[in-house]
Motif scaffolding. Structure first.
Motif, PDB file in Angstrom:
ATOM      1  N   ASN A   3       0.835  -1.211   0.000  1.00  0.00           N
ATOM      2  CA  ASN A   3       0.000   0.000   0.000  1.00  0.00           C
ATOM      3  C   ASN A   3       0.863   1.252   0.000  1.00  0.00           C
ATOM      4  OD1 ASN A   3      -2.607  -1.048   0.098  1.00  0.00           O
ATOM      5  ND2 ASN A   3      -2.411  -1.542   2.255  1.00  0.00           N
ATOM      6  N   PRO A   4       0.388   2.366  -0.638  1.00  0.00           N
ATOM      7  CA  PRO A   4       1.122   3.629  -0.520  1.00  0.00           C
ATOM      8  C   PRO A   4       1.134   4.075   0.953  1.00  0.00           C
ATOM      9  CG  PRO A   4      -0.759   3.838  -2.026  1.00  0.00           C
ATOM     10  CD  PRO A   4      -0.796   2.466  -1.481  1.00  0.00           C
ATOM     11  N   LEU A   5       2.300   4.573   1.404  1.00  0.00           N
ATOM     12  CA  LEU A   5       2.454   4.919   2.826  1.00  0.00           C
ATOM     13  C   LEU A   5       1.458   5.959   3.302  1.00  0.00           C
ATOM     14  CD1 LEU A   5       6.349   4.992   3.119  1.00  0.00           C
ATOM     15  CD2 LEU A   5       4.825   3.473   4.316  1.00  0.00           C
ATOM     16  N   LYS A  67     -10.513  -1.278   6.349  1.00  0.00           N
ATOM     17  CA  LYS A  67     -10.530  -0.342   5.216  1.00  0.00           C
ATOM     18  C   LYS A  67     -11.598   0.702   5.488  1.00  0.00           C
ATOM     19  CE  LYS A  67      -7.731  -2.522   2.194  1.00  0.00           C
ATOM     20  NZ  LYS A  67      -6.396  -1.997   1.986  1.00  0.00           N
ATOM     21  N   TRP A  68     -11.247   1.996   5.333  1.00  0.00           N
ATOM     22  CA  TRP A  68     -12.211   3.052   5.634  1.00  0.00           C
ATOM     23  C   TRP A  68     -12.131   4.150   4.585  1.00  0.00           C
ATOM     24  CZ3 TRP A  68     -16.408   4.651   7.813  1.00  0.00           C
ATOM     25  CH2 TRP A  68     -16.611   6.000   8.136  1.00  0.00           C
ATOM     26  N   THR A  75      -9.566   5.758   0.172  1.00  0.00           N
ATOM     27  CA  THR A  75      -9.754   4.599   1.055  1.00  0.00           C
ATOM     28  C   THR A  75      -8.450   4.353   1.808  1.00  0.00           C
ATOM     29  OG1 THR A  75     -11.373   3.653  -0.421  1.00  0.00           O
ATOM     30  CG2 THR A  75     -10.385   2.156   1.167  1.00  0.00           C
ATOM     31  N   TYR A  76      -8.534   4.410   3.135  1.00  0.00           N
ATOM     32  CA  TYR A  76      -7.345   4.246   3.980  1.00  0.00           C
ATOM     33  C   TYR A  76      -7.291   2.844   4.568  1.00  0.00           C
ATOM     34  CZ  TYR A  76      -6.558   9.299   3.851  1.00  0.00           C
ATOM     35  OH  TYR A  76      -6.294  10.573   3.433  1.00  0.00           O
ATOM     36  N   THR A  77      -6.088   2.339   4.803  1.00  0.00           N
ATOM     37  CA  THR A  77      -5.891   1.062   5.506  1.00  0.00           C
ATOM     38  C   THR A  77      -5.578   1.401   6.955  1.00  0.00           C
ATOM     39  OG1 THR A  77      -5.035   0.024   3.521  1.00  0.00           O
ATOM     40  CG2 THR A  77      -4.483  -1.022   5.610  1.00  0.00           C
TER      41      THR A  77
END
Length: 608
Positions: A3-5, A67-68, A75-77
């Protein structure tokens, strides 16, 4: 592909026992679609053990990837670390916090800030975390969110003006919490092209997969099929599975910088995967290990014996099985003249002892006797003809060396932080004074007193916590940290029954409290040991000096019943014969101490 940081957030939840941490974790999982309502088979989904659910405590750290979709449309992890709150597991908590960039500080709106909240929040601040205050249970009739907001600012020194008001049970404020995590917790840093450097956050045993290792990748990428090396243990393993919990198991190809997930690598023993170890690539290792690793040392020791000697093998098998999932628990075989074969076990603290004992009783159906808990003493011995001077660690009072060789004894001390409503302060001060406590500070926050005391751990392991709770009607909270060993005037107190020492009841006590402890033990044993046909003395002794004594009177058979009338000398003759018989019986008779008497005597804790 990692995932992108900038779209990753790693956070943990900090809270005192029963402030709603596990319930909040449930709501976050539900809200982000980790589990449907039908899959929520029970509350506190991250607390897998029956004991965790019953007592409402977290024993093992758990992680879950959520996931939000935030307000900005991205969408953030979110990686949530559910950590234990209790002081016994402080090291595990420190590693979980080191794997995060931020923390949710959950405070009960009715109870306010308590001791464990403080201990863990300060640890979190040390790791330079961004802390998001959450005031939970705002729908309770006794809730005072504004008062709690001021408490957070006064006691901890955090700005709580924008604290999220929530109720995890009713689902109020869950979206606001998720948004606050995205807005306030910083994204992790890390270089995917650097040599692999990952922290081992926790590990547990799975009967099908072997040891499952929970990791946080700091630098580099962790891939399936990679040869990895544990830098502290010095072992190499081949990664055969990489994944994350959502909280269902989801397999992945790799874990990139900033990500939290699990790996399996055909590791058979949990002791090989020690919490805090650094994982690196075996072919291209990192230059240095991550800081903060330390060996977990047991603090409290006690003997575990099966009530039925035939269950010894079963107890041994059960301990080995428990050890598979808990490397911080140690045991070795010991024998006792009174209790037979058993094990001397080492624990991280009293809660840990209680949990292991309860799991043995429940999961393995064992009936156990636990000897009085003792701590690790350092004995400085003078040199004798054959041996030079040395220092030994003593776990079991029965193994105490010859007192003539002991130059000094050191015992472990702790610094305790106690929070209590004002009206119970007097009783708590007296309790700490009675336990040889040294008062360090006394401050007031609102209507509550904050006490800092230095206490010998020996005085706390008995029933200090129970006494504290009963004095304060359950309102006082207690947390402690070890502050090293100090010299003390300590002696071994032996209990003699019919002039025979009972090794299982011997204990190391401070000379000043020895008499009261000895008298309490003798009085209790007098009530517990059944009467025999001869007199039984029960004595507490230090070396050759008896400091307390009770006597169990003999049962008397009426030998004169058959005499009716006649001379008094006939009766006298029979009574003299009985007296001689009793003296002989006392010489050769053995006293059987029932198991219940042992259990009750060992549970006595402390007189007070």
């Amino acid at each position: 592909m990692p995932n992108p940081l900038n779209l990753i957030r790693n956070f943990s939840i900090i809270a005192h026992i029963d402030h709603g941490k596990s319930t909040l974790a449930d709501r976050l999982i539900q809200r982000t679609g980790g589990l449907t309502d039908r899959e929520m088979t029970h509350g506190q989904m991250l607390d897998n053990m029956e004991i965790e659910q019953e007592r409402g405590i977290t024993i093992k750290a758990q992680t879950v990837r959520l996931k939000w979709k935030a307000a900005d449309g991205q969408t953030y992890t979110l990686n949530l670390m559910d950590t234990p709150g209790h002081v016994d597991f402080a090291y595990e908590v420190s590693r979980s916090l080191a794997a995060c960039e931020g923390a949710l500080l959950v405070v009960d709106a009715a109870q306010g800030v308590e001791a464990q909240t403080l201990a863990n929040v300060y640890q979190s601040i040390e790791y330079d975390h961004e802390i998001v205050p959450v005031i939970n249970k705002i729908d309770l009739p006794a809730a005072e969110p504004e008062k709690v907001r001021h408490e957070i600012e006064d006691i901890i020194g955090l700005d709580a003006s924008d604290a999220v008001l929530a109720s995890a049970k009713s689902g109020i404020g869950i979206d606001e919490i998720l948004q606050a995590i995205v807005d306030k917790v910083p994204a992790p840093k890390g270089d995917a092209s650097a040599p692999l450097k990952a922290m081992l956050v926790d590990s547990w045993y799975d009967p099908y997969l072997g040891v499952v290792v929970l990791v946080r990748v700091m630098e580099g990428v962790l891939k399936k099929g990679q040869q990895i090396k544990f830098m502290q243990a010095g072992t190499t393993h081949l990664v055969d599975r990489v994944g994350c919990m959502t909280p269902k198991i989801e397999q992945l190809n790799d874990l990139g910088p900033g990500e939290i997930g699990f790996i399996t690598a055909q590791i058979k023993e949990i002791s090989e995967a020690r919490v805090g170890d650094t994982i690196t690539d075996a072919k291209r290792p990192a230059a240095a290990a991550l800081p903060g690793f330390k060996e977990v040392q047991p603090v409290v020791f006690c003997g575990l014996f099966p009530t039925d000697a035939a269950e010894f093998e079963k107890l041994r098998d059960s301990l080995y099985k428990l050890r598979l999932n808990d490397a911080s628990f140690s045991f070795e075989m010991e024998t006792s003249a009174a209790l037979g074969f058993g094990f001397r076990c080492g624990f991280l603290g009293l809660l840990h002892l209680e949990i292991i004992q309860e799991r043995l009783t429940r999961e393995y159906d064992l009936d156990l006797i636990t000897t009085a808990p003792s701590v690790v003493y350092k004995m400085h011995l003078s040199h004798s003809k054959n041996e030079e001077a040395k220092t030994i660690e003593l776990h079991n009072p029965a193994d105490m060396p010859d007192p003539n060789r002991i130059e000094s004894i050191e015992e472990p001390w702790i610094e305790a932080t106690i929070y209590t409503p004002d009206e119970y302060l007097g009783g708590i001060l007296k309790l700490c004074q009675d336990r040889r406590g040294i008062q360090k500070e006394l401050t007031y926050v609102g209507g509550r007193a904050q006490l800092k005391y230095e206490l010998p751990l020996n005085e706390v392991v008995f029933d200090f916590y129970d006494r504290l709770k009963s004095i304060s009607k359950g309102y006082a909270s207690f947390d402690y940290a070890q502050v090293g060993h100090r010299e003390g005037d300590l002696v071994k107190m032996s209990i003699l029954v019919n002039e025979e020492p009972v090794d299982a009841l011997s204990m190391i006590v401070h000379r000043g409290t020895a008499e009261a402890r000895g008298r309490g033990m003798c009085e209790r044993l007098k009530d517990l040991i059944p009467r025999h046909l001869f007199k039984i003395p029960i004595q507490a002794a230090i070396g050759g000096k008896v400091i307390a004594r009770e006597t169990i009177s003999a049962m008397r058979k009426d030998v004169t019943a058959k005499c009716y009338g006649g001379d008094a000398t006939r009766k006298r003759k029979l009574l003299d014969k009985q007296k001689k018989g009793k003296a002989k019986m006392r010489e050769y008779g053995s006293v059987s101490i029932p198991q219940e008497a042992f259990i009750a005597a060992l549970r006595m804790g402390d007189e007070g």
